[in-house]
Scaffold this active site. Structure first.
Site, PDB file in Angstrom:
ATOM      1  N   SER A  23     -45.438 -44.585  -2.307  1.00  0.00           N
ATOM      2  CA  SER A  23     -44.460 -45.474  -2.946  1.00  0.00           C
ATOM      3  C   SER A  23     -44.735 -45.622  -4.441  1.00  0.00           C
ATOM      4  O   SER A  23     -44.062 -46.380  -5.137  1.00  0.00           O
ATOM      5  CB  SER A  23     -44.496 -46.855  -2.290  1.00  0.00           C
ATOM      6  OG  SER A  23     -45.791 -47.438  -2.411  1.00  0.00           O
ATOM      7  N   ASN A 111     -51.599 -55.725   2.384  1.00  0.00           N
ATOM      8  CA  ASN A 111     -50.452 -56.464   2.919  1.00  0.00           C
ATOM      9  C   ASN A 111     -50.164 -57.732   2.119  1.00  0.00           C
ATOM     10  O   ASN A 111     -49.019 -58.017   1.763  1.00  0.00           O
ATOM     11  CB  ASN A 111     -50.694 -56.822   4.392  1.00  0.00           C
ATOM     12  CG  ASN A 111     -50.716 -55.604   5.293  1.00  0.00           C
ATOM     13  OD1 ASN A 111     -50.551 -54.479   4.826  1.00  0.00           O
ATOM     14  ND2 ASN A 111     -50.931 -55.820   6.584  1.00  0.00           N
ATOM     15  N   HIS A 157      -1.176 -65.605  -4.811  1.00  0.00           N
ATOM     16  CA  HIS A 157      -0.668 -64.319  -4.300  1.00  0.00           C
ATOM     17  C   HIS A 157      -0.322 -63.357  -5.442  1.00  0.00           C
ATOM     18  O   HIS A 157       0.504 -62.464  -5.278  1.00  0.00           O
ATOM     19  CB  HIS A 157       0.569 -64.520  -3.414  1.00  0.00           C
ATOM     20  CG  HIS A 157       0.372 -65.496  -2.309  1.00  0.00           C
ATOM     21  ND1 HIS A 157      -0.228 -65.167  -1.120  1.00  0.00           N
ATOM     22  CD2 HIS A 157       0.675 -66.827  -2.221  1.00  0.00           C
ATOM     23  CE1 HIS A 157      -0.268 -66.240  -0.328  1.00  0.00           C
ATOM     24  NE2 HIS A 157       0.258 -67.253  -0.983  1.00  0.00           N
ATOM     25  N   SER A 278      -9.428 -41.725 -23.588  1.00  0.00           N
ATOM     26  CA  SER A 278      -9.152 -40.662 -22.632  1.00  0.00           C
ATOM     27  C   SER A 278      -9.433 -39.309 -23.273  1.00  0.00           C
ATOM     28  O   SER A 278      -9.210 -39.114 -24.473  1.00  0.00           O
ATOM     29  CB  SER A 278      -7.689 -40.730 -22.187  1.00  0.00           C
ATOM     30  OG  SER A 278      -7.295 -39.538 -21.537  1.00  0.00           O
ATOM     31  N   LYS A 284      -4.861 -43.855 -25.166  1.00  0.00           N
ATOM     32  CA  LYS A 284      -5.487 -44.714 -24.153  1.00  0.00           C
ATOM     33  C   LYS A 284      -6.629 -45.557 -24.713  1.00  0.00           C
ATOM     34  O   LYS A 284      -7.403 -45.120 -25.550  1.00  0.00           O
ATOM     35  CB  LYS A 284      -6.022 -43.860 -22.995  1.00  0.00           C
ATOM     36  CG  LYS A 284      -4.954 -43.201 -22.138  1.00  0.00           C
ATOM     37  CD  LYS A 284      -4.118 -44.213 -21.362  1.00  0.00           C
ATOM     38  CE  LYS A 284      -4.930 -45.011 -20.376  1.00  0.00           C
ATOM     39  NZ  LYS A 284      -5.509 -44.165 -19.313  1.00  0.00           N
ATOM     40  N   GLU A 291     -14.340 -52.360 -15.425  1.00  0.00           N
ATOM     41  CA  GLU A 291     -14.201 -51.525 -14.234  1.00  0.00           C
ATOM     42  C   GLU A 291     -15.567 -51.172 -13.642  1.00  0.00           C
ATOM     43  O   GLU A 291     -15.737 -51.147 -12.415  1.00  0.00           O
ATOM     44  CB  GLU A 291     -13.425 -50.262 -14.582  1.00  0.00           C
ATOM     45  CG  GLU A 291     -11.960 -50.512 -14.880  1.00  0.00           C
ATOM     46  CD  GLU A 291     -11.218 -49.259 -15.323  1.00  0.00           C
ATOM     47  OE1 GLU A 291      -9.989 -49.330 -15.442  1.00  0.00           O
ATOM     48  OE2 GLU A 291     -11.873 -48.216 -15.560  1.00  0.00           O
ATOM     49  N   TYR A 318     -46.927 -56.989   9.277  1.00  0.00           N
ATOM     50  CA  TYR A 318     -46.476 -55.959   8.347  1.00  0.00           C
ATOM     51  C   TYR A 318     -46.154 -54.663   9.084  1.00  0.00           C
ATOM     52  O   TYR A 318     -46.851 -54.270  10.022  1.00  0.00           O
ATOM     53  CB  TYR A 318     -47.538 -55.687   7.272  1.00  0.00           C
ATOM     54  CG  TYR A 318     -47.068 -54.667   6.246  1.00  0.00           C
ATOM     55  CD1 TYR A 318     -46.263 -55.051   5.183  1.00  0.00           C
ATOM     56  CD2 TYR A 318     -47.396 -53.324   6.368  1.00  0.00           C
ATOM     57  CE1 TYR A 318     -45.805 -54.123   4.257  1.00  0.00           C
ATOM     58  CE2 TYR A 318     -46.945 -52.384   5.455  1.00  0.00           C
ATOM     59  CZ  TYR A 318     -46.143 -52.794   4.399  1.00  0.00           C
ATOM     60  OH  TYR A 318     -45.680 -51.872   3.498  1.00  0.00           O
ATOM     61  N   GLN A 323     -41.861 -50.964   3.212  1.00  0.00           N
ATOM     62  CA  GLN A 323     -41.980 -50.238   1.942  1.00  0.00           C
ATOM     63  C   GLN A 323     -40.600 -49.974   1.358  1.00  0.00           C
ATOM     64  O   GLN A 323     -40.457 -49.750   0.146  1.00  0.00           O
ATOM     65  CB  GLN A 323     -42.718 -48.917   2.163  1.00  0.00           C
ATOM     66  CG  GLN A 323     -42.957 -48.120   0.887  1.00  0.00           C
ATOM     67  CD  GLN A 323     -43.937 -46.978   1.112  1.00  0.00           C
ATOM     68  OE1 GLN A 323     -45.129 -47.197   1.330  1.00  0.00           O
ATOM     69  NE2 GLN A 323     -43.429 -45.759   1.086  1.00  0.00           N
TER      70      GLN A 323
END
Length: 466
Positions: A23, A111, A157, A278, A284, A291, A318, A323
């Site tokens: 790890s 641990n 709505h 763009s 654009k 976004e 554990y 991990q």
């Protein structure tokens, strides 16, 4: 070189195992917390006379050298070291010798060591995120304070409903983010307990003092049950949940910013600094920041679900499955921090087109409810009948090509003769906004109270010294 745990093994580890089990590629992010915890542990061992003061000083000095090597990019991370704990301890023993270096691990296990490192890291990041959320609340409050009289449509709505102010609309987000802030602070308070000293799962026969390490590391107290301490990842789950709820709110705000920046709405212009173009269409101007934040919401949700699924049904204590607890948390934390910073800066430079907002208020008969309320209050007409009368007035306005807020008295009286000139005041869009003086409503006096609440919230939050 033999591994620190290899005493009972007669064969070398497979290279496949080395790579699959390691790890170090991601938990190296915990190096500061690991060394901080080891220094506190070495100091405690000395105070409890488990090691000598000279041995403790040697350990601490060596750990500080390891820290310096890592921060100076002179430390070599190796896959065969498995994790950050083994890497630090091995290098420490190279520096000060294994006779003293080997004493550091007395009365602890990897641990409780990883439980400490990860918890320390998450709690520090918790505070950073809380500060960034507070900055966002402050920005929204500032924009709101300057737009009490900026009329815009309120929606249900996604249809025009009633007139509101921009200040009122943005303050709705402020209160969402205040709840987010409170969640981060609550999680910190609940999880600021120290697992170090729990050892593998059952505590240790050594006469340690967990209060010393707990206090040294800034925790409120030690955790209570060693088995729970090494297997608990609630603090990480809470962090991922809190980030997910935060992104629910940022995605809603970003969705509206995307809509508002479109030609159909035209309510805002996002600064060129935070827009893109763009590759084929020269005209654009794309709201990519909003976004991307909207899109990253799915990413942080996924990290939460992944860890929930990993922790599901794990027997105590554990397990190596755990991990898998870190990469998603690291990713969500980094995603949240970068997103909050850029969202805040983008909002500061966004221009609001107040004329377009007002023009939009002239569509959809936003003050229709005010006419119905006028008939109830002024003419003592039951609301259901008032609702029907108002609906007919809307139909008359539409046949005349007018918004209800612009119709004349004759139009209204053609539906019901009981309507008089005071109805025109009720239909005025600004008056409609100001009429809602109820607690939490759109009237300026109500919105000013909301802004005042936000200001006090910010002031009290700063007193927390997060």
């Amino acid at each position: 070189m033999k591994k620190l745990w290899q005493g009972r093994f007669s064969e070398e580890s497979s290279q496949l195992l080395e790579e699959f089990n390691a790890s170090i590629g991601f938990d190296r992010n915990l190096y500061k917390e690991d060394i901080e915890g080891s220094i506190a542990h070495a100091t405690m061992l000395s105070e409890c006379a488990i090691i000598t003061k000279d041995e403790s000083k040697t350990l601490v000095d060596g750990l500080k050298q390891v820290l310096s090597e890592i921060e100076d990019n002179k430390f070599e991370f190796k896959t065969e070291d498995e994790d950050i704990h083994m890497a630090v301890e091995k290098r420490l023993s190279e520096i000060i010798g294994s006779e003293i270096g080997g004493k550091l691990h007395t009365a602890r296990s990897r641990n409780d060591q990883v439980a400490l490192d990860f918890r320390l890291f998450v709690l520090k990041q918790n505070k950073e995120l809380a500060k960034l959320v507070l900055n966002l609340i402050s920005t929204l409050k500032t924009i709101s304070s300057s737009n009490l009289d900026t009329l815009m449509p309120g929606y249900t709505h996604l249809q025009h409903a009633q007139p509101v102010s921009l200040a009122y609309h943005l303050m709705a987000y402020s209160f969402m983010f205040m709840r987010d802030f409170e969640r981060f602070i609550s999680s910190f308070e609940r999880n600021n307990l120290c697992p170090l000293g729990s050892a593998a799962l059952a505590g240790t026969p050594h006469a340690i003092n967990r209060e010393v390490t707990s206090s040294t590391l800034g925790f409120y107290a030690p955790t209570f049950n060693a088995m729970d301490s090494v297997s608990d990842r609630d603090f990480a789950l809470e962090m991922l949940f809190n980030i997910s709820v935060l992104f629910t709110h940022t995605s809603r705000l970003c969705e509206e910013l995307i809509l508002w920046s479109s030609q159909e709405f035209g309510f805002i212009s996002i600064s060129d600094k935070f827009s893109t173009g763009s590759s084929i269409m020269p005209q654009k101007k794309n709201p990519d920041v909003a976004e991307l934040i909207r899109g990253k919401t799915g990413r942080v949700y996924g990290n939460l679900i992944a860890l929930l699924t990993t922790m599901k049904s794990l027997p105590l204590a554990y397990n190596k499955d755990m991990q898998e607890d870190k990469e998603g948390v690291f990713d969500s934390l980094e995603t949240a921090k970068t997103s909050l910073v850029i969202l805040n800066e983008m909002l500061k430079t966004t221009k609001f087109n107040t004329d377009a907002m007002l023009k939009a208020c002239k569509k959809g008969h936003l003050s229709a409810t005010d006419l119905a309320d006028y008939l109830v209050k002024q003419k003592n007409i039951p609301f259901r009948e008032a609702h029907h009368i108002t609906g007919r007035c809307v139909a008359v306005a539409e046949s005349a090509g007018l918004d209800l807020s612009d119709v004349g008295l004759l139009h209204l009286q053609s539906v019901d003769e009981r309507i008089d000139e005071t109805a025109l005041d009720a239909l005025n869009l600004a008056n409609s906004k100001e009429a809602r003086k109820s607690y939490g409503g759109t009237a300026n006096e109500s919105v000013l109270k909301q802004i005042e609440v936000a200001q006090k919230f910010i002031e009290n939050a700063l007193k927390l010294k997060i």
